[in-house]
Design an enzyme around this catalytic site. Structure first.
Site, PDB file in Angstrom:
ATOM      1  N   HIS A  80      64.165 139.258  29.652  1.00 25.27           N
ATOM      2  CA  HIS A  80      64.109 138.986  28.221  1.00 25.27           C
ATOM      3  C   HIS A  80      65.288 139.656  27.508  1.00 25.27           C
ATOM      4  O   HIS A  80      65.982 139.032  26.713  1.00 25.27           O
ATOM      5  CB  HIS A  80      62.778 139.524  27.689  1.00 25.27           C
ATOM      6  CG  HIS A  80      62.474 139.063  26.307  1.00 25.27           C
ATOM      7  ND1 HIS A  80      62.027 137.799  26.047  1.00 25.27           N
ATOM      8  CD2 HIS A  80      62.575 139.695  25.117  1.00 25.27           C
ATOM      9  CE1 HIS A  80      61.855 137.669  24.751  1.00 25.27           C
ATOM     10  NE2 HIS A  80      62.180 138.807  24.171  1.00 25.27           N
ATOM     11  N   LYS A  84      50.222 131.957  24.764  1.00 23.40           N
ATOM     12  CA  LYS A  84      51.428 131.928  23.926  1.00 23.40           C
ATOM     13  C   LYS A  84      52.643 131.619  24.809  1.00 23.40           C
ATOM     14  O   LYS A  84      53.537 130.867  24.430  1.00 23.40           O
ATOM     15  CB  LYS A  84      51.585 133.270  23.209  1.00 23.40           C
ATOM     16  CG  LYS A  84      52.672 133.307  22.151  1.00 23.40           C
ATOM     17  CD  LYS A  84      54.038 133.632  22.682  1.00 23.40           C
ATOM     18  CE  LYS A  84      55.070 133.717  21.562  1.00 23.40           C
ATOM     19  NZ  LYS A  84      56.429 133.928  22.048  1.00 23.40           N
ATOM     20  N   GLU A 130      63.620 131.463  20.688  1.00 26.74           N
ATOM     21  CA  GLU A 130      63.375 132.655  21.525  1.00 26.74           C
ATOM     22  C   GLU A 130      64.322 132.659  22.727  1.00 26.74           C
ATOM     23  O   GLU A 130      64.357 131.712  23.522  1.00 26.74           O
ATOM     24  CB  GLU A 130      61.909 132.689  21.976  1.00 26.74           C
ATOM     25  CG  GLU A 130      61.552 134.009  22.634  1.00 26.74           C
ATOM     26  CD  GLU A 130      60.053 134.146  22.923  1.00 26.74           C
ATOM     27  OE1 GLU A 130      59.233 133.656  22.118  1.00 26.74           O
ATOM     28  OE2 GLU A 130      59.731 134.746  23.955  1.00 26.74           O
ATOM     29  N   ASP A 154      54.319 116.802  16.136  1.00 26.21           N
ATOM     30  CA  ASP A 154      53.700 117.737  15.198  1.00 26.21           C
ATOM     31  C   ASP A 154      53.162 118.943  15.977  1.00 26.21           C
ATOM     32  O   ASP A 154      52.078 118.890  16.557  1.00 26.21           O
ATOM     33  CB  ASP A 154      52.573 116.986  14.473  1.00 26.21           C
ATOM     34  CG  ASP A 154      51.854 117.831  13.447  1.00 26.21           C
ATOM     35  OD1 ASP A 154      51.989 119.065  13.485  1.00 26.21           O
ATOM     36  OD2 ASP A 154      51.138 117.247  12.620  1.00 26.21           O
TER      37      ASP A 154
END
Ligand code: MEV
Length: 438
Positions: free
Chosen positions: A393, A280, A85, A296
């Site tokens: 962004h 998130k 991202e 993991d």
């Protein structure tokens, strides 16, 4: 229609690709080339990757970035982040600088306990079972001493073995609930090996014990597995500074910014739709470090979100408040991660990342990961309550758009300069390229 293939795993890599390209890509060389261009045939590296999983046909690259200037408890870290991202690494680096200038991140580990469970069915007297388990507990520990001796030397091992009566959930359902310390390893193999051995012995001891009836002796082990929910394996990170020392945001007093920031976190604490997105943002930072350090991320994700819902409602993982004219911002995360074992000794980039972090212990890494989550959360919420998220962004996404539109290096250079002062969107970039198609 495609027919099933048998013995696929026995085919060579080239044969596997040939079959896939034939059956799914109309035999195009392009499909074959795309997969093969990521091969690393020169040295041992490819063999290493091939052996990680079954049916490896290629390597799937993610960018590895670094975010420097993280002051954690007075020590400076450059944090490795593997993520696709666009804006995540830039945001982390910005937040590191921001808080580095304001006393840095403070962290601590609140617990390191991992959990494993043996789920079994026992049709009989629960009290009898309870007394029997109390009697054989030491023997069960002894039975896994071959597995636990080395771990014990390092300060870990089995902390407790407890019988849990779950018959109110499912008829005749019981658990042996075990707590472990696994020191610097994530411990999945260690825990699962202990559990499987103990489960067999449990079954055997009950069968051999004369106090049990024939029906009681028929214990069914349903499964033995660690839990990825680790609410007692927690790292905490926090930042704080006087409101006066916050950066001046455009169009806000510092007090107004601090209050709006706290309100935004408060909304995530009360409102699940927002909480999921808020968290998130935290996981953008967390997963990137978890992946870079060979851990993991599915285990971490599962455990973290369960923790976010531990009180019955999904809520924000972070907390913010104003006290004595200072803004405080903090995050607690359950993190079952390791810095030895697993991929950590195998994957060259993982080894490199751990070296970059100064060979952290698992406890150190838990704190570093939590800092990455807090930094990411700060950067996101700060943007959200001030300029909005898209400005930063889309700036970071600009290169992706330029690449999608096949811009030349020269076009990219002028575009990057142009979009420093103009808003980025797919159509704006397309228009710009049309006008600058040199
Ligand atoms: C995007 O990847 C993450 C954010 O949506 C997080 C948030 O909204 O807090 C920006």
């Amino acid at each position: 229609m495609q027919t099933p293939i048998s013995g696929f795993s026995k085919l060579s890599k080239k044969e596997k690709i040939a079959w896939i390209v034939k059956t799914h890509f109309h035999n195009t060389t392009e499909a074959k080339n795309i997969v093969e261009q990521y091969w690393n045939e020169e040295d041992q590296l490819q063999q290493l990757h091939d052996d990680f999983i079954e049916n490896t046909i290629s390597n799937y690259y993610l960018p590895l970035g670094v975010a420097p200037n993280f002051n954690i408890n007075g020590e400076l870290y450059t944090i490795p982040m593997a993520i696709e991202e666009s804006s995540v690494v830039a945001a982390a680096a910005k937040a590191a600088k921001y808080w580095g200038d304001r006393g840095g991140f403070k962290t601590e580990v609140l617990g390191e306990e991992k959990i494993g469970q043996i789920h079994f069915i026992y049709k009989g007297d629960a009290n009898k079972l309870e007394h029997f388990i109390a009697k054989i507990k030491d023997q069960l520990r002894e039975d896994v001493s071959e597995i636990t001796t080395n771990m014990e030397k390092r300060g870990g091992g089995i902390r407790s073995i407890e019988l849990r009566n779950k018959t109110t959930l499912i008829e005749n359902y019981f658990q042996l609930h075990l707590c472990f310390l696994t020191v610097d390893s994530m411990g999945a193999n260690f825990i699962n090996s202990c559990l499987e051995t103990i489960a067999k012995r449990l079954q055997q001891y009950i069968q051999e014990e004369s106090i049990f009836t024939e029906e009681e002796k028929e214990v069914e082990i349903v499964m033995s597995i660690l839990s990825n929910y680790v609410p007692n394996c927690i790292a905490k990170a926090s930042v704080s500074c006087p409101i006066e020392a916050l950066e001046q945001e455009e169009g806000f007093s510092k007090q107004a910014f601090a209050e709006k920031f706290v309100r935004a976190v408060n909304i995530a604490q009360k409102e699940p739709f927002r909480a999921v997105t808020h968290n998130k943002g935290i996981m953008n930072g967390v997963d990137a470090v978890v992946i870079a350090t060979g851990n993991d991320f599915r285990a971490v994700e599962a455990g973290v979100h369960a923790y976010a819902a531990r009180n019955g409602q999904y809520t924000s993982l972070s907390n913010a408040y104003i006290a004595e004219d200072s803004l405080h911002f903090e995050l607690e995360l359950p993190l079952a991660i390791g810095t030895v074992g697993g991929l950590t000794n195998l994957h060259p980039l993982v080894k490199w990342s751990l070296e970059l972090l100064g060979h952290p212990s698992a406890k150190d890494l838990m704190q570093i990961i939590t800092v990455a989550g807090l930094a990411q959360n700060f950067a996101a919420v700060r943007s959200l309550v001030t300029s909005g998220i898209q400005k930063g962004h889309m700036k970071m996404h600009l290169l992706n758009i330029l690449n999608q539109l096949n811009a030349t290096p020269a076009q990219k250079e002028v575009a990057v300069t142009f979009f420093k002062t103009n808003s980025v969107s797919h159509s704006a970039v397309a228009n710009f390229l049309e006008k600058n198609n040199a």
